[in-house]
Scaffold this motif. Structure first.
Motif, PDB file in Angstrom:
ATOM      1  N   ILE A  31       0.448   4.424  -2.539  1.00 46.75           N
ATOM      2  CA  ILE A  31       0.240   5.845  -2.243  1.00 46.75           C
ATOM      3  C   ILE A  31       1.384   6.666  -2.839  1.00 46.75           C
TER       4      ILE A  31
ATOM      5  N   ALA B 216      -6.445   8.086   0.882  1.00 48.27           N
ATOM      6  CA  ALA B 216      -5.550   8.495  -0.200  1.00 48.27           C
ATOM      7  C   ALA B 216      -6.333   8.711  -1.488  1.00 48.27           C
ATOM      8  N   LEU B 217      -7.361   7.877  -1.713  1.00 49.35           N
ATOM      9  CA  LEU B 217      -8.118   7.993  -2.958  1.00 49.35           C
ATOM     10  C   LEU B 217      -9.250   9.009  -2.847  1.00 49.35           C
TER      11      LEU B 217
ATOM     12  N   THR C 297      -1.805  -6.494  -5.369  1.00 44.84           N
ATOM     13  CA  THR C 297      -3.088  -5.804  -5.435  1.00 44.84           C
ATOM     14  C   THR C 297      -2.975  -4.299  -5.218  1.00 44.84           C
ATOM     15  N   MET C 298      -2.576  -3.915  -4.005  1.00 39.93           N
ATOM     16  CA  MET C 298      -2.764  -2.520  -3.615  1.00 39.93           C
ATOM     17  C   MET C 298      -1.944  -1.551  -4.462  1.00 39.93           C
TER      18      MET C 298
ATOM     19  N   THR D 116      -3.701  -1.190  -7.718  1.00 37.37           N
ATOM     20  CA  THR D 116      -5.039  -0.606  -7.648  1.00 37.37           C
ATOM     21  C   THR D 116      -4.998   0.924  -7.661  1.00 37.37           C
ATOM     22  N   PHE D 117      -3.986   1.480  -6.998  1.00 38.70           N
ATOM     23  CA  PHE D 117      -3.869   2.934  -6.936  1.00 38.70           C
ATOM     24  C   PHE D 117      -3.595   3.568  -8.307  1.00 38.70           C
TER      25      PHE D 117
ATOM     26  N   TRP E  99      -0.930   9.891   4.336  1.00 37.03           N
ATOM     27  CA  TRP E  99       0.547   9.892   4.320  1.00 37.03           C
ATOM     28  C   TRP E  99       1.097   9.622   5.708  1.00 37.03           C
TER      29      TRP E  99
ATOM     30  N   GLY F  37       1.058  -4.259   6.981  1.00 35.27           N
ATOM     31  CA  GLY F  37       0.607  -3.386   5.906  1.00 35.27           C
ATOM     32  C   GLY F  37      -0.392  -4.035   4.975  1.00 35.27           C
TER      33      GLY F  37
ATOM     34  N   ILE G  23       0.833  -1.200   0.000  1.00 34.14           N
ATOM     35  CA  ILE G  23       0.000   0.000   0.000  1.00 34.14           C
ATOM     36  C   ILE G  23       0.872   1.257   0.000  1.00 34.14           C
TER      37      ILE G  23
ATOM     38  N   LEU H 293       0.787   6.870  -6.585  1.00 35.16           N
ATOM     39  CA  LEU H 293      -0.308   7.749  -6.979  1.00 35.16           C
ATOM     40  C   LEU H 293       0.076   9.222  -6.874  1.00 35.16           C
TER      41      LEU H 293
ATOM     42  N   THR I  77      -3.493  -4.932   3.134  1.00 33.70           N
ATOM     43  CA  THR I  77      -4.748  -4.230   2.932  1.00 33.70           C
ATOM     44  C   THR I  77      -5.767  -5.132   2.270  1.00 33.70           C
ATOM     45  N   ALA I  78      -5.325  -5.782   1.207  1.00 31.70           N
ATOM     46  CA  ALA I  78      -6.249  -6.527   0.357  1.00 31.70           C
ATOM     47  C   ALA I  78      -7.113  -7.520   1.128  1.00 31.70           C
TER      48      ALA I  78
END
Lengths: 338, 285
Positions: free
Chosen positions: A151, B246-247, A264-265, A268-269, B258, B212, A147, A154, B214-215
Motif C-alpha cells: 500500500i 486500496a486497489l 506476493t503482496m 502485486t500492488f 490506510w 499481516g 501488504i 502504490l 494476505t496471500a
C-alpha cells in the motif's frame, strides 16, 4: 511415615491419585501406566515431527495434482511460451518467470551491498550503545507485513518515483546506446523497477541480520591479528572478516533471494500485471506470485486454474532450490562455529 | 623521497578506509530511513481515519462512511484458529527434535524441511489449502483460512520450541530422572516450564507473522462485506480488506485501507517488541 520429598515419583503418584482405590498391590500397574503414557507422548511428538515432513510433501503433491491438466495441455512449452490469453486458453509462464527473476535480481543488486555495509557498520564502526537500537530497527523493518509495503508502494513510493527517479533515468541512461533500451518508455510509476526497489527494502533486513550474525561469529583472534599488523577497519572487514564469513554471507543472500522470489503482496500492488516481456525495466510486467494473487479468484475454467497452479508449482520449485542451498550453506557455517 | 612514497601509500589506505566508513554510515541511514519513511506515511495517512467508528461499524459500501469491525473480528478469529491448530503440532514436533531425537537422522531432515517451510512463499500455501480444502468442500470458508495460517504458524513454533528446549540444561533432566520421573513428565513438567518464556515468544512471533498475511487468505477465507461469525462461510479479514480497498477507486475505501494498515502494523510491532522483551527477561532470570 516416609518423608514425601524422598519418595520415588511412582509412590507419590500412587498415594496421591490411585492408592485410595487401588491399594499397594498395584504399584506395578501404576508403573505400567506411566510407561504407557511415556510411550504415547513419545509417539505423539514423533508423529508431529513426521507431520512437518508430510506437510511439505502434501504441498508438493497437491500442486502437482492441480497442475496436471495444464501440464497435459501445454507440456514443456508452458515454460517458454510468452502468451497469456484466458480467452483462447493459451497460457505460457515465460513473462511471469522473467518478471520474478528480474525483480528479484534488482532487489538483490541493491540489498546485498547495502546490507553488507550495514553489517560492517554494526560490527566494527558503531558505538556500543547504538548497536542495539539500530539492530532492533532493522529487525522491525523485517517484521512489517508485505501488504504494508504494497500500500505504501502504490500510494507513496510509485508516484514519487514517477516524478523523480524515472524521468531522470529516461533522460540520462535512456540515451546511452546499449543499455538505453532498459530505460525507455513513459514513467508509469508502477512497474518492474519499482517492484524491484520495494523488494530491496523488504529483503534488506534479512541480508543485514544474517551477515551481521556471521560477521560477529568471526573469531576475535583473527581480527585482532589483522589489526595488530596495522590493517585499517575496512581492510580487516574486506580481507579477514568477509573471506572467513563467505559461506554464511552467501547463505544469507540466498535466503533473502528466496524471500524476494516468493513475495506476493508488495509486488502485486506495484507491478502492473501486464503479461509481456518488455525491454524496459520501467515498464509494467508481472511475477508468478502477482499473477496468482490477481487472477486465481477470477479464473474461469479448469485449464485457467490449472495453469495458475502450475505457476505456483514452478515458483515453489525455484524457491525450494534456492532455500535448500541457503540452508545447506548456513548449516555448514554453523557446524564450523559450533 | 621514501617518506613521500610511504605517505602516499598510507594516505591511500587511509582514504579508502574513510570512504568505506562514510559508505557504511550512509547505508545504515538508508536502511533505517525506510522504517522512518514507512511508519511516518502510515501514521500520517492512517491516523486521521482512526476513530471509534473504525472499531464499531461494518465495512461500508463505496461512498459512505463505516468502519472495520467485521474484518478486525475476522482476523482475530482466523488468527486464534491458526494458533489453536498450529501451536500444539509445532510444540510437539519441536519437542521430539530437542528431547527424543536430538541426534536422529529424522530430526535433521525435519529441521531442514522446517527451515524451508519457514521461508516458503505464503501464496503457495494458499494454493495448497485451496486444493485440499476449498475445492473438495466446494466453497471458500473461514476454516480453510485458519488452516492456511496454521501452516505458517507451525514452522515458527517448531523452530523456537526446538531452540528453547535445547537451551534447557541437562542437569534438570537428570535431576528429574533421578527421582524416577518418566521422560514424558520430565519434559512437560520440568523442561516446558524452564523454556516457557521462549516458547511463548515463539507463539507471539508466529502471531506477528500471520497478522499481516494476505496471500494465503485470498483464495481460502476469501472475503465478506458483512458481519459473519460462521467459519464455514467466507469471512472477512483485515489484510484482504486492505488489498481490496486500496486497489479500489473510491477515496473512503482507500482511507479505510490506510487505517487498517496502521492497525496491522501497530499490532505487529507491539507483538514483536513484547516477544523481544520476553526473551530478555527470560535471559536475565
Amino acid at each position: 511415615m516416609q518423608n514425601p520429598e524422598r519418595r520415588p515419583v511412582v509412590d507419590v503418584v500412587m498415594s496421591e491419585r490411585l492408592a485410595i482405590s487401588a491399594g499397594a498391590a498395584t504399584r506395578s500397574k501404576v508403573l505400567d501406566r506411566l510407561r504407557l503414557g511415556d510411550a504415547m507422548f513419545r509417539n505423539l511428538t514423533r508423529t508431529a515431527a513426521i507431520g512437518v515432513l508430510l506437510l511439505l510433501s502434501g504441498v508438493i503433491a497437491s500442486l502437482i495434482q492441480g497442475s496436471i491438466p495444464a501440464i497435459k495441455a501445454f507440456g514443456f512449452g508452458f515454460l517458454v511460451n510468452s502468451r497469456w490469453n484466458p480467452v483462447t486458453e493459451n497460457f505460457g509462464a515465460l513473462p511471469a518467470i522473467y518478471g520474478t527473476i528480474l525483480t528479484s535480481f534488482i532487489a538483490m543488486l541493491i540489498a546485498v551491498p547495502v546490507g553488507l555495509m550495514i553489517a560492517f557498520f554494526l560490527t566494527e564502526l558503531c558505538p556500543q550503545w547504538l548497536r542495539r537500537p539500530i539492530g532492533i530497527a532493522i529487525e522491525l523493518l523485517a517484521g512489517i507485513p508485505s501488504i504494508i509495503y504494497g500500500i505504501w508502494g502504490l500510494f507513496i513510493f510509485a508516484p514519487f518515483l514517477q516524478a523523480t527517479l524515472q524521468p531522470f533515468l529516461i533522460n540520462t541512461l535512456g540515451n546511452v546506446p546499449g543499455i538505453g533500451s532498459l530505460f525507455t518508455g513513459p514513467p508509469y510509476g508502477i512497474g518492474m523497477l519499482t517492484s524491484g526497489l520495494i523488494l530491496a527494502i523488504m529483503v534488506l533486513p534479512f541480508v543485514t541480520a544474517i551477515t551481521r550474525d556471521v560477521f560477529e561469529a568471526v573469531p576475535a583472534v583473527l581480527k585482532e591479528a589483522a589489526y595488530g599488523l596495522g590493517c585499517t577497519r575496512w581492510e580487516v572487514v574486506r580481507n579477514v572478516v568477509m573471506p572467513y564469513a563467505r559461506v554464511g554471507i552467501i547463505g544469507g543472500i540466498m535466503l533473502a533471494l528466496g524471500r524476494a522470489l516468493g513475495e506476493t503482496m508488495a509486488v502485486t500492488f506495484v507491478i502492473g500485471n501486464a503479461h509481456r516481456i518488455s525491454p524496459s525495466i520501467l515498464a509494467p510486467g508481472t511475477t508468478i506470485s502477482a499473477t496468482i494473487a490477481n487472477e486465481f479468484n477470477e479464473a474461469v475454467g479448469d485449464l485457467y486454474t490449472s495453469a495458475l497452479i502450475e505457476l505456483g508449482l514452478i515458483l515453489f520449485v525455484i524457491t525450494f532450490i534456492v532455500l535448500a542451498i541457503a540452508r545447506y550453506m548456513l548449516m555448514r557455517i554453523e557446524r564450523r562455529i559450533g | 623521497m621514501a617518506d613521500n612514497v610511504l605517505t602516499m601509500r598510507y594516505g591511500g589506505r587511509r582514504s579508502r578506509d574513510i570512504v568505506a566508513t562514510v559508505v557504511a554510515i550512509s547505508a545504515t541511514l538508508f536502511g533505517v530511513g525506510w522504517l522512518v519513511l514507512i511508519l511516518g506515511a502510515l501514521l500520517w495517512k492512517g491516523f486521521s481515519g482512526l476513530s471509534v467508528a473504525v472499531f464499531t461499524q461494518m465495512t461500508p459500501p463505496p461512498g459512505s462512511t463505516g468502519g472495520l469491525l467485521n474484518p478486525i473480528f475476522g482476523s482475530l478469529i482466523l488468527t486464534a484458529l491458526a494458533v489453536v491448530i498450529g501451536t500444539p503440532i509445532g510444540i510437539l514436533a519441536g519437542t521430539y527434535m530437542a528431547e527424543y531425537g536430538r541426534y536422529d537422522k529424522l530430526t535433521s531432515v525435519v529441521r531442514f524441511i522446517n527451515d524451508i517451510l519457514l521461508s516458503a512463499p505464503s501464496i503457495v500455501v494458499g494454493l495448497f489449502i485451496y486444493e485440499v480444502m476449498v475445492a473438495p468442500m466446494g466453497h471458500f470458508s473461514g476454516y480453510a483460512g485458519g488452516v492456511a495460517l496454521a501452516v505458517l504458524v507451525i514452522p515458527v513454533v517448531v523452530r523456537t520450541t526446538e531452540d528453547m528446549l535445547t537451551l534447557v540444561p541437562n542437569a534438570l533432566r537428570e535431576a528429574a530422572t533421578s527421582i524416577g520421573l518418566p521422560r514424558s513428565l520430565s519434559i512437560t513438567r520440568i523442561c516446558y516450564r524452564a523454556a516457557r518464556a521462549g516458547m511463548v515468544t515463539g507463539v507471539l512471533l508466529a502471531v506477528a507473522r500471520i497478522t499481516g498475511e494476505t496471500a494465503p487468505l485470498l483464495f481460502t477465507s476469501l472475503n465478506n462485506q458483512f458481519w459473519s461469525t460462521d467459519l464455514n462461510q467466507p469471512i472477512s479479514s483485515l489484510p484482504v480488506i486492505i488489498f481490496q480497498f486500496a486497489l479500489s477507486p473510491y477515496k473512503d475505501w482507500q482511507d479505510l485501507a490506510w487505517t487498517g494498515a496502521l492497525i496491522i502494523t501497530l499490532t505487529v510491532l507491539a507483538l514483536s517488541i513484547s516477544a523481544r522483551a520476553l526473551v530478555r527477561t527470560g535471559k536475565q532470570s
